[in-house]
Design an enzyme around this catalytic site. Structure first.
Site, PDB file in Angstrom:
ATOM      1  N   LEU A 139      26.030  75.880  72.791  1.00 45.66           N
ATOM      2  CA  LEU A 139      25.240  76.101  72.234  1.00 45.66           C
ATOM      3  C   LEU A 139      23.417  75.684  71.981  1.00 45.66           C
ATOM      4  CD1 LEU A 139      24.270  79.395  71.568  1.00 45.66           C
ATOM      5  CD2 LEU A 139      23.951  77.952  69.093  1.00 45.66           C
ATOM      6  N   GLU A 141      28.980  69.783  71.133  1.00 51.23           N
ATOM      7  CA  GLU A 141      28.605  69.668  70.218  1.00 51.23           C
ATOM      8  C   GLU A 141      29.101  69.956  68.635  1.00 51.23           C
ATOM      9  OE1 GLU A 141      27.118  73.604  70.083  1.00 51.23           O
ATOM     10  OE2 GLU A 141      28.557  74.604  71.013  1.00 51.23           O
ATOM     11  N   LYS A 174      25.855  82.849  72.276  1.00 49.36           N
ATOM     12  CA  LYS A 174      26.357  83.105  71.021  1.00 49.36           C
ATOM     13  C   LYS A 174      27.371  84.410  70.657  1.00 49.36           C
ATOM     14  CE  LYS A 174      24.285  81.679  67.157  1.00 49.36           C
ATOM     15  NZ  LYS A 174      24.950  81.121  66.219  1.00 49.36           N
ATOM     16  N   TYR A 183      26.020  87.578  67.973  1.00 53.03           N
ATOM     17  CA  TYR A 183      25.320  87.461  67.464  1.00 53.03           C
ATOM     18  C   TYR A 183      23.533  86.174  67.043  1.00 53.03           C
ATOM     19  CZ  TYR A 183      27.485  83.278  65.942  1.00 53.03           C
ATOM     20  OH  TYR A 183      28.061  81.794  65.912  1.00 53.03           O
TER      21      TYR A 183
HETATM   22  N1  PLP Z   1      26.107  75.134  68.123  1.00 53.09           N
HETATM   23  C1  PLP Z   1      26.733  75.853  67.328  1.00 53.09           C
HETATM   24  C2  PLP Z   1      28.106  76.276  67.969  1.00 53.09           C
HETATM   25  C3  PLP Z   1      26.397  76.735  66.225  1.00 53.09           C
HETATM   26  O1  PLP Z   1      26.802  77.616  65.739  1.00 53.09           O
HETATM   27  C4  PLP Z   1      24.617  76.296  65.716  1.00 53.09           C
HETATM   28  C5  PLP Z   1      24.428  77.358  64.825  1.00 53.09           C
HETATM   29  O2  PLP Z   1      24.742  77.339  63.876  1.00 53.09           O
HETATM   30  C6  PLP Z   1      24.381  75.107  66.573  1.00 53.09           C
HETATM   31  C7  PLP Z   1      24.583  74.789  67.262  1.00 53.09           C
HETATM   32  C8  PLP Z   1      22.907  75.117  65.782  1.00 53.09           C
HETATM   33  O3  PLP Z   1      22.063  76.270  66.321  1.00 53.09           O
HETATM   34  P1  PLP Z   1      20.843  76.668  65.894  1.00 53.09           P
HETATM   35  O4  PLP Z   1      20.158  74.864  65.702  1.00 53.09           O
HETATM   36  O5  PLP Z   1      19.724  77.565  65.951  1.00 53.09           O
HETATM   37  O6  PLP Z   1      21.182  77.140  64.496  1.00 53.09           O
END
Ligand code: PLP
Length: 289
Positions: A200, A176, A144, A30
């Protein structure tokens, strides 16, 4: 209105067969794309990340970037709200239950939009609580994937104690948040963990580092130990839907002086300024550099 397999419809009318591999195996990926003033933010970067996720699970991208852009523009137009977040979901389609990939099965493609609201002002003023937990996810966290069970369980640990987020530690180092990226501030330096298969690659993470670089904010991208997280002057959370938020309590202990710090205040102001100009101001794709 949502999009499902070639058709636009109200979400109440959208159904998928129980043999969808997304339902049976969590076999899909996703993407979440914020749209400000009805313009998808950094569309190219998001579509590149989607391609990386699809490559990671060996699923062919059902659309070209132009086709995605067209579909997303239609979804935005069919939904209320100047600011929306777009959720794209692609699974390996419907087939008799068998772990092996099915042959010649079209993927399931689903897109929905929800209103995008800024984080509550109280949390920006007082800061939010977080807890820590061992990062027990798989080692392709750069994909993702819709199979989010570990993230769901880890995030619930925070919810159970009225905290906002669970900060994940793997082998003694910060990765994270369960649904966000994390930054640490130590001696006025913004520290970010390096992108790897263990986290991510957040688009908001990129924005924050770009803002830091453009505004002469000292920053370093390097491994951050658990001890550094626990003795941080500030901890900052980022994601497309939460923007940038201060974490002022960690496992029930104050972070720094227990109040949002100077780095948060500066980066939050820069982020709001950037949102008011670049995120809203340019044609959709010109926003991505
Ligand atoms: N890390 C994880 C596990 C996430 O699910 C998300 C987003 O929801 C992020 C980091 C942040 O990514 P982004 O800044 O692209 O929303």
């Amino acid at each position: 209105m949502i999009y499902l397999n070639g058709k636009f419809m109200p979400i109440e009318e959208a159904y998928i067969p129980v043999l969808d591999r997304g339902f049976i195996f969590g076999d899909g990926v996703y993407e979440v794309i914020p749209a400000y003033s009805r313009k998808p933010f950094r569309l190219t970067n998001h579509l590149d990340r989607l391609q990386h996720s699809l490559d990671g699970i060996r699923l062919k991208n059902p659309f070209s970037n132009e086709a995605w852009q067209n579909l997303l523009e239609q979804i935005i137009a069919k939904n209320a709200g100047e600011d929306q977040y777009l959720y794209l979901h692609i699974t390996r389609g419907v087939a008799k239950r068998d772990h092996a990939f099915p042959a010649n099965v079209p993927p399931t493609v689903f897109i929905m939009s929800n209103p995008l609201l800024p984080p509550p002002a109280e949390l920006l003023i007082s800061g939010a609580a977080a807890i820590t937990a061992m990062d027990n996810r798989w080692i392709r966290c750069d994909v993702k994937a819709i199979s989010l069970l570990p993230n769901v369980l880890l995030r619930q640990l925070a919810v159970d104690v009225q905290a906002l987020e669970t900060i994940l530690i793997r082998d003694g180092f910060l990765t994270e948040g369960a649904a966000s990226n994390m930054f640490v501030v130590k001696n006025k330096v913004l520290l970010a963990p390096p992108k790897s298969h263990l986290m991510l690659p957040g688009i908001t993470y990129d924005v924050v580092l770009e803002l830091a670089a453009a505004n002469q904010i000292p920053h370093e991208i390097r491994e951050i130990s658990e001890a550094e997280v626990r003795t941080a002057d500030e901890i900052l959370l980022t994601s497309s839907t939460k923007e940038i938020m201060p974490i002022t309590s960690l496992d029930n202990n104050p972070v720094g002086n227990g109040k949002p710090g100077a780095m948060f205040t500066q980066l939050h102001a820069l982020y709001q300024q950037y949102k008011a100009t670049d995120m809203r101001g340019r044609p959709s794709d010109a926003a991505s550099r």
